[in-house]
Scaffold this active site. Structure first.
Site, short mmCIF file in Angstrom:
data_model
loop_
_atom_site.label_atom_id
_atom_site.label_comp_id
_atom_site.label_asym_id
_atom_site.label_seq_id
_atom_site.Cartn_x
_atom_site.Cartn_y
_atom_site.Cartn_z
CB SER A 327 -0.74 -0.20 0.99
OG SER A 327 -1.86 -1.20 1.40
CG HIS A 370 -13.16 0.92 4.13
ND1 HIS A 370 -12.22 0.09 3.22
CD2 HIS A 370 -12.17 0.45 5.00
CE1 HIS A 370 -10.69 -0.40 3.73
NE2 HIS A 370 -11.17 -0.11 4.77
CB CYS A 383 -10.59 2.80 0.49
SG CYS A 383 -11.62 1.57 -0.27
#
Lengths: 610, 358
Positions: A327, A370, A383
């Protein structure tokens, strides 16, 4: 033809004796003519040839080794230097015969070795001796040196020779940054022999020792000597003194380096500490590590075996090796989407927990999703769906172009040969390597930093530094200046802006807000890095090694299949002083494994020893 | 004949003196003016006095059978002592005496006497041949046991006398055939039976590079020393090979290499010319001498010098295998100096009376 009856002085017919004498006379003349011709041939015709041989035979050039330059940290503390090493040298002219045996017997007592084996070793080395001395023992300890010096009178021909030896005060703590030197190998000597290297030379192998080998090495002196048939030096014909190598002063702080090493703990991983203000490195650590002193001296065979078998590769500099970023890569996708204008910071995307592409479902890491997320929220909670959407919108070509503009997939310019450029996949890359067309789904994987993407911790540090400093992509640098042995500055290095991030500063500030939220907001993934008094920004990353239908907790997987844990942090968020990248190989979840490490470091950095 | 006055051969004397000067200079350099140089000068002085005594004595009264038998007995005894002790030198008051050198002179005397007394001057008769052999071989064998090179040297001397005495043609042919047989039929077998170090000497001569660390070393270093002398030489005391000890045996066997390196082609050719001239003058003296004993004496001394120079210089110039035979006067060696000067003293004596007797 009788001889006896001639008294006369007149020449008669020559008798037998006289005739034979004439033959001998002729033979003698013939032999001497041959001698003259041979002498003329050897001395006048071949004279220059033999004179050249004689000259080569008697003149010998001896190298005088130059002490290697030092490496200092920013405070002037030593990271690599030289210490005297004591070698036991025996004069082969003196240590000889029965008197020599007596000397060897005394030495054997001091060395704690038995006399026959010592003598055998000495005779073996003596046969090979070219300089009239034998180095019997190297790297003597000081006690032994003192004992030998004290008995000097009884040990004629025995000398303690002092030679500089490389010394690394921080040992394993700065191993990957400073690098190491080791003795030249026979193969290298074959290649480098004509460039003035000899068997006693050390070469820089990794890190700064290698990159700045030519600077640190100095210049060897040369002594032209006349030697006799036994190889003993009779006369010094000419001498050129050695020039001591220049020293390096680094931007690295050895205290920070040690702290970093300590907080990273006993894991496989790396940390990079960089100043976002001008791109200089404060620390660069990779673990596990090795004490470079073994390379200078000698590895205990067991340790060497252990290092080679260790699957955590202690010799590899992981800060410069490429791994899937997870991420932490999402900021690149964000930059791409913002510059292309497919979203604004305010645009929201609904996350139901999955993203549908054709007939395939791409899951968000959070089961159940989310809900509505914008850029800041998406970075805060990391997310996946938001970034799947962005990735699909910008497409792989644009995404990979922006990634390159962010300094990924390219060498940073640090200059270490160990450095990997990483990998940013593209259509062309896939065609070339797999000979298959690019699949749309792969773009989504790239968008969240999975798949084939690989970046180095150093590249990430530089990218986040650029995000934090308003977009300036610096060349990472760790050498502030080169100084000569007297401290005169020879060359000074400064910040170098290599590129600018292709995003307006206003949009960057939204990304930064997202990074601050990721650490400090309620749902932030990096809350484990938050500090009480200092506002920290950062981004977690968890890079999957194997794809799974469902997420399984990393600890339940075999070591080599566990996720890589990442955390990039900067602080203080208002006026960032440092960027730190924590990478833990097969560490597990970034937010729970890497973020606490970053916190420990930041706490130590800002609050000192508390 | 009574009317002819005694002659004084200035040529021989000046050549000898020139060679002694060269020898002194060479030892001064090779031995760095050390002990060997001083000792060599001492030997020169002693040799010159022997030379003078012999030159002005009637050699015919000196070289009587009785004197020679006594000398021969002493020689044989000392050789047996050496053989038992397995050494080449008799030690006397710090000086070493090499009986094998003196053997040359004793044999020359005996051969000359035997050949002077024979009836047939054309060819060698069996009785003389057997007598010569009977005197020669015990000495040759005893010498060869401890010093093969000197033994060979004595054999060459013996062979030269035999040839000079005259071998009937059929014996010459037979000898030739036997030699061919030995070389081609028995030779290879014999070659294999030789000790390795003996074979190595010949092999090193043929290919010194391959034996550069053992036998070939001496040959190569000698060649380098001689060659680097060039036309004019490196100068007195400036020879690299000798000063830096690259030349083994530099003051004895390889003394000529030291000389050639320091004095160049001019110096080396000069010394060789002196030797050549000396040998030729002696042969001429032999030619002119009417006295049988005198002419064979001259011939013997000329032959001795010839072989000494040829073997030594030939080895250094890589024309022959290296043998450990000193070059007269240039090499250090008391016995060699004394023997050569004594021989030349006899020649001088013969030369003075070359027209006088009979």
């Amino acid at each position: 033809m009788s001889v006896g009856n001639h008294f006369s002085l007149k020449e008669d017919e020559p008798d037998t004796f006289q005739r034979r004498t004439r033959i001998f006379f002729g033979l003698t003349v013939l032999v001497f003519v041959i001698f003259f011709l041979r002498l003329f041939f050897l001395q006048v015709i071949k004279g220059p040839y033999y004179r050249e041989i004689a000259r080569k035979r008697t003149l010998k050039s001896i190298f005088l080794s130059a002490p290697r330059g030092n490496i200092f940290d920013r405070r002037g503390l030593l990271l690599a230097g030289n210490v005297p090493s004591f070698a036991l040298s025996l004069d082969i002219k003196v240590v000889h015969g029965p008197a020599g045996d007596e000397i060897l017997r005394r030495l054997a007592k001091l060395l704690g070795e038995d006399f026959p084996s010592l003598k055998q070793r000495y005779l073996f080395l003596r046969k090979r001796a070219t300089t009239g001395e034998v180095i019997l023992e190297q790297d003597l300890d000081r006690d032994l040196v003192a004992q030998i010096e004290a008995r000097r009178f009884y040990l004629p021909g025995v000398q303690i020779k002092v030679e500089p030896e490389r010394y690394y005060p921080l040992g394993p703590k700065a191993f990957h940054l400073v690098g190491y030197v080791s003795r030249i190998s026979a193969k290298e000597l074959e290649k480098l022999g004509n460039k003035g290297f000899d068997a006693s030379d050390f070469l820089g192998r990794t890190g700064l020792e290698r990159e700045f080998d030519a600077v640190l090495r100095g210049k060897k002196g040369r002594r032209l000597v006349e030697v006799d048939a036994r190889g003993r030096v009779r006369k010094v014909v000419a001498e050129e003194p050695p020039i001591i190598g220049n020293s390096l002063v680094l931007t690295v702080d050895s205290f920070i380096q040690q702290t970093t090493y300590r907080v990273l703990g006993n894991v496989a991983g790396a940390m990079v500490i960089m100043s976002p203000r001008d791109g200089h490195l404060l620390a660069l650590v990779s673990r596990p590590s090795v004490d470079p002193v073994y390379f200078v001296k000698k590895f205990p065979p067991k340790l060497w075996q252990k290092i080679n078998r260790d699957k955590r590769s202690p010799l590899m500099n992981k800060a410069l090796a490429a791994y899937p970023p997870g991420s932490t890569f999402k900021v690149v996708t964000a930059i791409a989407a913002l510059t292309k204008g497919v979203v604004t910071p305010e645009t929201t995307v609904f996350c139901p927990g999955y993203y549908r592409l054709g007939r395939r479902l791409f899951r968000c890491w959070k089961w159940g999703g989310h809900g509505e997320v914008n850029l800041i929220k998406a970075l805060e909670v990391s997310c996946d769906v938001y970034f799947y959407y962005l990735g699909e919108q910008v497409g792989i070509d644009y995404l990979s172009k922006i990634a390159h503009e962010c300094g990924l997939g390219e060498l940073t310019g640090l200059g270490f040969v160990e450095e990997s450029p990483g990998l940013i996949p593209s259509r062309a890359w896939k065609e070339r390597v797999y000979r298959r067309p690019w699949q749309k789904g792969e773009t989504l994987n790239v968008a969240i930093g999975q798949g084939a993407v690989k970046v180095t911790p150093l590249q990430l540090a530089r990218l986040y530094a650029a995000i934090v400093n308003g977009g300036k992509l610096y060349r990472p640098w760790c050498v502030a200046r080169i100084v000569d042995p007297y401290g005169q500055i020879i060359k000074e290095y400064g910040p170098e802006v290599v590129a600018r991030l292709p995003i307006p500063p206003r949009d960057l500030s939204f990304i930064r807000k997202g990074l601050v939220a990721a650490v400090n907001a309620k749902d932030g993934t990096g809350r484990a890095a938050a500090l009480k008094n200092i506002l920290v920004g950062g981004k977690t990353g968890t890079a999957q090694i194997v794809s799974m239908k469902r997420r399984i907790h990393s600890k339940k997987l075999p070591y080599l299949k566990r996720d890589h844990a990442w955390f990039v942090a900067y602080a203080p968020a208002e006026a960032p002083e440092i960027v730190t990248v924590v990478f833990i190989e097969h560490g597990g979840h970034g937010g729970s494994v890497a973020a606490p490490v970053a916190k420990k470091f930041l706490k130590a950095y800002f609050e000192g020893g508390k | 004949m009574q009317g002819v006055k005694n002659l004084f051969d200035w040529k021989i004397l000046s050549i000898i003196l020139a060679l002694l000067v060269a020898g002194g200079l060479n030892q001064a350099s090779a031995a760095m003016g050390g002990l060997f140089f001083k000792r060599q000068l001492l030997w020169f002085a002693l040799g010159l006095s022997i030379f003078t005594v012999l030159a002005f004595t009637d050699y015919r009264k000196l070289l009587t059978p009785r004197v020679l038998i006594i000398l021969y007995t002493i020689l044989l005894l000392s050789l047996v002592v050496l053989f038992l002790k397995h050494t080449r030198w008799l030690r006397m008051a710090g000086f070493g005496i090499q009986p094998s050198e003196f053997a040359k002179l004793v044999l020359i005397g005996i051969f000359s006497l035997l050949l002077a007394q024979r009836k047939d001057t054309q060819y060698l008769d069996l009785k003389t041949f057997l007598l010569m052999s009977a005197f020669a071989f015990p000495v040759i064998i005893l010498v060869a046991v401890t010093d093969l090179d000197q033994g060979g040297m004595l054999f060459l001397l013996y062979a030269s006398y035999i040839v000079m005495a005259g071998i009937p043609r059929r014996y010459a042919v037979a000898l030739f055939l036997v030699t061919v047989f030995l070389v081609f039929i028995v030779g290879p077998d014999l070659w294999n039976k030789l000790k390795p170090y003996q074979r190595e000497r010949v092999e090193a001569f043929l290919n010194p590079e391959a034996y550069r660390l053992s036998r070939g070393y001496q040959i190569l270093q000698a060649l380098i020393a001689v060659g680097s002398g060039g036309l004019k030489g490196l100068g007195f005391h400036k020879g690299l090979s000798s000063r830096l000890n690259f030349l083994p045996e530099k003051h004895t066997d390889l003394a000529f290499a030291v000389w050639a390196e320091e004095w160049g082609f001019l110096g080396a050719a000069f010394v060789l010319a002196l030797f050549g001239a000396l040998i030729l003058i002696i042969l001429k003296t032999a030619y002119q001498t009417r006295d049988e004993l005198g002419r064979y004496l001259c011939f013997g001394v000329a032959t001795m010098l010839f072989w000494e120079v040829t073997i030594n210089a030939g080895g250094i110039l890589h024309l022959l295998p290296v043998a450990s035979v000193p070059l007269p006067f240039l090499s250090y060696g008391g016995s060699s100096v004394l023997v050569n000067l004594a021989g030349l003293g006899l020649v001088f004596a013969v030369s003075r009376r070359r027209y006088s007797f009979r």
